[in-house]
Design an enzyme around this catalytic site. Structure first.
Site, PDB file in Angstrom:
ATOM      1  CE  LYS A 139      14.020  20.100 -13.698  1.00  0.00           C
ATOM      2  NZ  LYS A 139      12.831  19.565 -13.122  1.00  0.00           N
TER       3      LYS A 139
ATOM      4  CE  LYS B 204       9.459  14.082 -14.869  1.00  0.00           C
ATOM      5  NZ  LYS B 204       8.300  14.228 -15.755  1.00  0.00           N
TER       6      LYS B 204
ATOM      7  CB  SER C 284      11.205  16.508 -12.141  1.00  0.00           C
ATOM      8  OG  SER C 284       9.915  16.231 -12.594  1.00  0.00           O
TER       9      SER C 284
HETATM   10  P1  NAD Z   1       6.896  26.289 -13.832  1.00  0.00           P
HETATM   11  O1  NAD Z   1       8.218  26.949 -13.964  1.00  0.00           O
HETATM   12  O2  NAD Z   1       5.791  26.635 -14.760  1.00  0.00           O
HETATM   13  O3  NAD Z   1       6.301  26.474 -12.336  1.00  0.00           O
HETATM   14  C1  NAD Z   1       7.073  26.488 -11.183  1.00  0.00           C
HETATM   15  C2  NAD Z   1       6.417  27.472 -10.213  1.00  0.00           C
HETATM   16  O4  NAD Z   1       7.155  27.479  -8.976  1.00  0.00           O
HETATM   17  C3  NAD Z   1       6.416  28.916 -10.723  1.00  0.00           C
HETATM   18  O5  NAD Z   1       5.109  29.434 -10.635  1.00  0.00           O
HETATM   19  C4  NAD Z   1       7.356  29.645  -9.766  1.00  0.00           C
HETATM   20  O6  NAD Z   1       6.951  30.980  -9.521  1.00  0.00           O
HETATM   21  C5  NAD Z   1       7.176  28.815  -8.514  1.00  0.00           C
HETATM   22  N1  NAD Z   1       8.273  28.994  -7.570  1.00  0.00           N
HETATM   23  C6  NAD Z   1       9.614  28.996  -7.809  1.00  0.00           C
HETATM   24  N2  NAD Z   1      10.291  29.207  -6.662  1.00  0.00           N
HETATM   25  C7  NAD Z   1       9.355  29.351  -5.680  1.00  0.00           C
HETATM   26  C8  NAD Z   1       9.418  29.609  -4.291  1.00  0.00           C
HETATM   27  N3  NAD Z   1      10.611  29.760  -3.672  1.00  0.00           N
HETATM   28  N4  NAD Z   1       8.274  29.688  -3.586  1.00  0.00           N
HETATM   29  C9  NAD Z   1       7.074  29.527  -4.201  1.00  0.00           C
HETATM   30  N5  NAD Z   1       6.934  29.296  -5.523  1.00  0.00           N
HETATM   31  C10 NAD Z   1       8.069  29.219  -6.258  1.00  0.00           C
HETATM   32  O7  NAD Z   1       7.206  24.711 -13.897  1.00  0.00           O
HETATM   33  P2  NAD Z   1       6.174  23.528 -14.192  1.00  0.00           P
HETATM   34  O8  NAD Z   1       6.181  23.268 -15.654  1.00  0.00           O
HETATM   35  O9  NAD Z   1       4.899  23.762 -13.465  1.00  0.00           O
HETATM   36  O10 NAD Z   1       6.982  22.319 -13.533  1.00  0.00           O
HETATM   37  C11 NAD Z   1       7.074  22.123 -12.126  1.00  0.00           C
HETATM   38  C12 NAD Z   1       7.841  20.826 -11.873  1.00  0.00           C
HETATM   39  O11 NAD Z   1       7.156  19.735 -12.480  1.00  0.00           O
HETATM   40  C13 NAD Z   1       9.265  20.833 -12.467  1.00  0.00           C
HETATM   41  O12 NAD Z   1      10.140  20.120 -11.632  1.00  0.00           O
HETATM   42  C14 NAD Z   1       9.071  20.104 -13.786  1.00  0.00           C
HETATM   43  O13 NAD Z   1      10.279  19.490 -14.221  1.00  0.00           O
HETATM   44  C15 NAD Z   1       7.988  19.103 -13.431  1.00  0.00           C
HETATM   45  N6  NAD Z   1       7.124  18.660 -14.542  1.00  0.00           N
HETATM   46  C16 NAD Z   1       6.639  19.531 -15.457  1.00  0.00           C
HETATM   47  C17 NAD Z   1       5.824  19.058 -16.503  1.00  0.00           C
HETATM   48  C18 NAD Z   1       5.274  19.977 -17.574  1.00  0.00           C
HETATM   49  O14 NAD Z   1       4.803  19.458 -18.592  1.00  0.00           O
HETATM   50  N7  NAD Z   1       5.299  21.280 -17.435  1.00  0.00           N
HETATM   51  C19 NAD Z   1       5.497  17.714 -16.570  1.00  0.00           C
HETATM   52  C20 NAD Z   1       5.952  16.851 -15.587  1.00  0.00           C
HETATM   53  C21 NAD Z   1       6.778  17.340 -14.575  1.00  0.00           C
END
Ligand code: NAD
Length: 288
Positions: free
Chosen positions: A237, A169, A94
């Site tokens: 965010k 979103k 997102s």
């Molecule tokens: P998270 O922080 O758990 O996971 C993000 C992952 O990206 C981490 O494992 C981190 O190590 C990795 N990462 C960061 N920089 C990186 C890089 N340069 N190279 C490789 N890996 C890297 O976040 P999440 O909850 O999994 O959410 C991911 C996205 O989905 C976000 O944009 C969030 O807003 C969206 N989202 C999350 C949810 C939820 O319920 N958690 C629901 C819908 C959407």
């Protein structure tokens, strides 16, 4: 399909696991103990984003924020450096709609195709392959992505051109964020009045106030369980993106702005890595 998958967090891990279970071959980045635990032995771990992208027909990104996606795409060992003509890049993070439009143009210039395809449905939706996927980009690319989307999603909505998925979103996050605050206030009122807040939630679930947020986040608030789930910092965010767009578009989103500020307060109080249901803790005055 051969798929590069970058971003193995709360959402990315179960999504990658489901793609493997459906028969796709995954090269993933980046390595971590939790990622090994879920995917070890079933996916190839790459040493860089470029390596994850190099041999894929498609590359899926599931990263936290706009700067993360831009770094993974444009960095020295990034996806664009390794992109072969015809590769389909699907950003399911997102992030900012404007950033997506820029990346879509760069991928097209490199001979690839690009979709922004953020999701709603949380960790449970990711685990169950029941996410709602909101897509921006060309129809041909959406059709190519079908074998991936059908594994990850319950509903796939092609909203419009590049960036349109991210606008949907942001709209989603307004509804969820404002509803979380409403549920927190309703339960706080019940507790302060000395009535059974669990009974109030049950009653509300049977009427017009019912919602998934009342069900899922209301239960978390009553149990005091704030393991994410969806981190407050990430929801802040998303509302930040909505508020920023409102100034650019000259529209007023007063309550989104207020809930964005409450999320700032929650982060300032040390709750950034708690589940977004932790807005309730602000009302309780229990921010540790
Ligand atoms: P998270 O922080 O758990 O996971 C993000 C992952 O990206 C981490 O494992 C981190 O190590 C990795 N990462 C960061 N920089 C990186 C890089 N340069 N190279 C490789 N890996 C890297 O976040 P999440 O909850 O999994 O959410 C991911 C996205 O989905 C976000 O944009 C969030 O807003 C969206 N989202 C999350 C949810 C939820 O319920 N958690 C629901 C819908 C959407």
């Amino acid at each position: 399909m051969d798929i590069g998958f970058i971003g193995l967090g709360v959402m990315g891990r179960p999504m990658a696991a489901n793609l493997i279970a459906a028969g796709h071959r995954l090269t993933v980045y980046r390595d971590s103990a939790p990622a090994r635990e879920v995917l070890g032995g079933r996916a190839r771990f790459a040493g860089s984003a470029a390596e994850a992208a190099r041999d894929g027909e498609a590359v899926v990104l599931m990263l936290p924020d706009t700067p993360d996606v831009e770094a993974v795409m444009r960095g020295e060992d990034g996806v664009l450096a390794a992109l072969r003509p015809g590769t389909l890049v699907i950003d399911m993070s997102s992030i900012s709609p404007a950033a997506e439009r820029g990346l879509a143009a760069e991928v097209a210039a490199a001979g690839g195709e690009y979709l922004d395809a953020p999701v709603s449905g949380g960790e449970a939706g990711a685990r169950e392959g029941m996410l709602s996927i909101m897509v921006g980009g060309d129809r041909t690319a959406v059709e190519r992505a079908a074998p991936i989307f059908e594994v990850l999603g319950g509903r796939v909505s092609h909203i419009g051109a590049a960036g349109a998925g991210q606008v949907a979103k942001a709209a989603n996050q307004i509804v969820v964020g404002v509803t979380i605050e409403a549920v927190a206030e309703a339960l706080r009122l019940a507790e302060a009045a000395g009535v059974d807040a669990g009974a109030v939630r049950d009653a509300l679930l049977g009427g017009f106030a019912s919602s998934r947020v009342l069900d899922v986040h209301g239960a978390r608030m009553l149990k005091g369980e704030y393991e994410p789930g969806f981190r407050v910092a990430l929801h802040r965010k998303d509302l930040g993106l909505a508020v920023e767009a409102s100034a650019r578009l000259d529209v007023s989103l007063p309550v989104s702005g207020l809930v964005h500020q409450l999320m700032n307060a929650a982060v300032a109080a040390g709750l950034g890595d708690h589940d977004h249901a932790a807005l309730k803790l602000l009302l309780d005055g229990r921010t540790g």
